[in-house]
Design a protein around this motif. Sequence first.
Motif, short mmCIF file in Angstrom:
data_model
loop_
_atom_site.label_atom_id
_atom_site.label_comp_id
_atom_site.label_asym_id
_atom_site.label_seq_id
_atom_site.Cartn_x
_atom_site.Cartn_y
_atom_site.Cartn_z
N TRP A 193 6.84 13.36 80.08
CA TRP A 193 6.10 12.99 81.29
C TRP A 193 5.96 14.23 82.16
O TRP A 193 6.95 14.93 82.41
N LEU A 194 4.79 14.51 82.63
CA LEU A 194 4.58 15.67 83.50
C LEU A 194 5.15 15.42 84.89
O LEU A 194 4.96 14.34 85.47
N GLY A 195 5.87 16.42 85.44
CA GLY A 195 6.33 16.32 86.82
C GLY A 195 5.14 16.40 87.76
O GLY A 195 4.33 17.33 87.68
N GLN A 196 5.02 15.42 88.66
CA GLN A 196 3.83 15.33 89.53
C GLN A 196 4.13 15.61 90.99
O GLN A 196 3.20 15.64 91.80
N GLU A 197 5.41 15.80 91.36
CA GLU A 197 5.73 16.14 92.74
C GLU A 197 5.73 17.65 92.87
O GLU A 197 6.72 18.33 92.55
N TYR B 221 11.60 10.62 92.65
CA TYR B 221 10.48 9.68 92.67
C TYR B 221 9.19 10.25 92.10
O TYR B 221 8.22 9.52 91.93
N ASN B 222 9.11 11.53 91.86
CA ASN B 222 7.95 12.13 91.20
C ASN B 222 6.62 11.81 91.88
O ASN B 222 5.63 11.46 91.24
N GLY B 223 6.63 11.92 93.21
CA GLY B 223 5.37 11.81 93.94
C GLY B 223 5.10 10.52 94.66
O GLY B 223 4.27 10.48 95.56
N CYS B 224 5.82 9.44 94.30
CA CYS B 224 5.54 8.14 94.94
C CYS B 224 6.68 7.18 94.63
O CYS B 224 7.25 7.22 93.53
N LEU B 225 7.02 6.33 95.59
CA LEU B 225 8.01 5.29 95.33
C LEU B 225 7.48 4.33 94.27
O LEU B 225 6.27 4.16 94.11
N ALA B 226 8.39 3.70 93.54
CA ALA B 226 7.98 2.77 92.50
C ALA B 226 7.13 1.64 93.06
O ALA B 226 6.19 1.16 92.42
N PRO C 199 2.68 24.92 93.55
CA PRO C 199 1.41 24.51 92.93
C PRO C 199 0.82 23.31 93.66
O PRO C 199 1.54 22.51 94.26
N THR C 200 -0.48 23.19 93.63
CA THR C 200 -1.15 22.04 94.21
C THR C 200 -1.34 20.97 93.14
O THR C 200 -1.18 21.22 91.94
N LEU C 201 -1.71 19.77 93.57
CA LEU C 201 -1.97 18.70 92.61
C LEU C 201 -3.15 19.07 91.71
O LEU C 201 -3.17 18.70 90.52
N LYS C 202 -4.12 19.80 92.27
CA LYS C 202 -5.25 20.23 91.44
C LYS C 202 -4.80 21.20 90.35
O LYS C 202 -5.26 21.13 89.21
N PHE D 109 -1.24 14.53 77.01
CA PHE D 109 -0.52 13.99 78.17
C PHE D 109 -1.43 13.02 78.91
O PHE D 109 -2.58 13.35 79.20
N PRO D 110 -0.94 11.83 79.25
CA PRO D 110 -1.79 10.86 79.96
C PRO D 110 -2.06 11.29 81.40
O PRO D 110 -1.32 12.09 81.98
N SER D 111 -3.15 10.79 81.96
CA SER D 111 -3.49 11.10 83.35
C SER D 111 -2.49 10.43 84.29
O SER D 111 -2.15 9.26 84.11
N PRO D 112 -2.01 11.13 85.31
CA PRO D 112 -1.08 10.52 86.26
C PRO D 112 -1.72 9.40 87.05
O PRO D 112 -1.02 8.56 87.63
#
Length: 445
Positions: free
Chosen positions: A373-377, A52-57, A289-292, A317-320
């Motif tokens: 796409w950058l992994g965000q989780e 899910y890469n950080g959040c459900l759809a 790593p942190t989200l920051k 890369f676009p902003s998440p």
Amino acid sequence: MVLEGNPDVGSPRTSDLQHPGSKGSCILSSPGEEALPGEEPIKYGELIVLGYNGCLASGDKGRRRSRLALSRRPHANGVKPDIMHHISTPLISKALSNRSQHSISYTLCRSHSVIVEYTHDSNTDMFQIGRSTENMIDFVVTDTSPGGGATEGPSAQSTISRYACRILCDRRPPYTARIYAAGFDASSNIFLGERAAKWRTSDGLMDGLTTNGVLVMHPAGGFSEDSSPGVWREISVCGNVYTLRDSRSAQQRGKLVEDEYNVLRDGSLIDLCGATLLWRTPAGLLRAPTLKQLEAQRQEANAARPQCPVGLRTLAFPSPARGRTAPEKQQPWVYVRCGHVHGYHGWGCRRERGPQERECPLCRLVGPYVPLWLGQEAGLCLDPGPPSHAFAPCGHVCSEKTARYWAQTPLPHGTHAFHAACPFCGAWLTGEHGCVRLIFQGPLD
């Protein structure tokens, strides 16, 4: 109705619900151990659903989310085995009528059942996971389809149990977390019917497996830069560890693994036959790593002003924060067979090889051409390394060690198959290595 009662039921494997050295006594936490008003409660760990890469759809809402922190409850709600009864099966509903009494029922035949009563354990907190949305489920999990997203809708047939598993966490240091197959229903019962895999243990107790099973894998070397995949095992209702069955729902159990235990470690994977969860400990998350940090890496990558070697335009890369919708104009794309990064273009189509097959204009290799796409989780990452590799064929980007770990980690699929998959979207990995090193071209000036 009761033919036999054994108040001392419990083996070294099932009695581990008690705190070591308690011998059944009630160990109370000192007043200083409780969280003070305004303070955060003690965190046992976090569960992260792969794919899910950080959040459900549809967004994280309440108990249905992609990530859940397990923290110490205001009051203990754990349970431990107490008394075992042998009863006549027709009388089982009467024996289980007390909803405040937790119990596990093993139906041996039409005329004989065994009920193990559970009693309150003041030393543990219990958390339940499953597909059911009833209040006793703390973490509602739905099936994850390869490629990202949940299988939703009334027509979608789920393979995840409504009451899939339960985790018991010690309320005292070191806050050990243990996993057990099956969860208690609204009547505080677990039923193993006549067709379920169940048996008597060598010490005369009962144990069993759920229909599709709960599988666990502990990484070798911990969840760190030196990690490697471990061996998948099956966890029983009483928390014993077994080798895998021939197929997911086979009647015959695997062999007991006597030197392994149901204790969760940092990086342990839990498969519920439809969704796979990652367990992270608080100490392990401090190394992630942190989200920051992930955002700083994105900005640093964009500040390098990578160029499309053909279109000669700057990529970014676009902003998440914008969410993943359609690729943006400046978004980098990659040929997943060679790793060359370009901007989007319509050249080099090889439709005779497939609808998404393209020929790289730099090296002439033919393969999928996908946006990056950058992994965000962050909890899925082994280290805070730079985003240098992408999974094939989905294009999710992460550090080299994170990519190589997941590319060599087989995840259960179906009744007996295993596939490596992208942890950020669940897509099955392809190619010789499952991931590729990204090759960017710097600015011409």
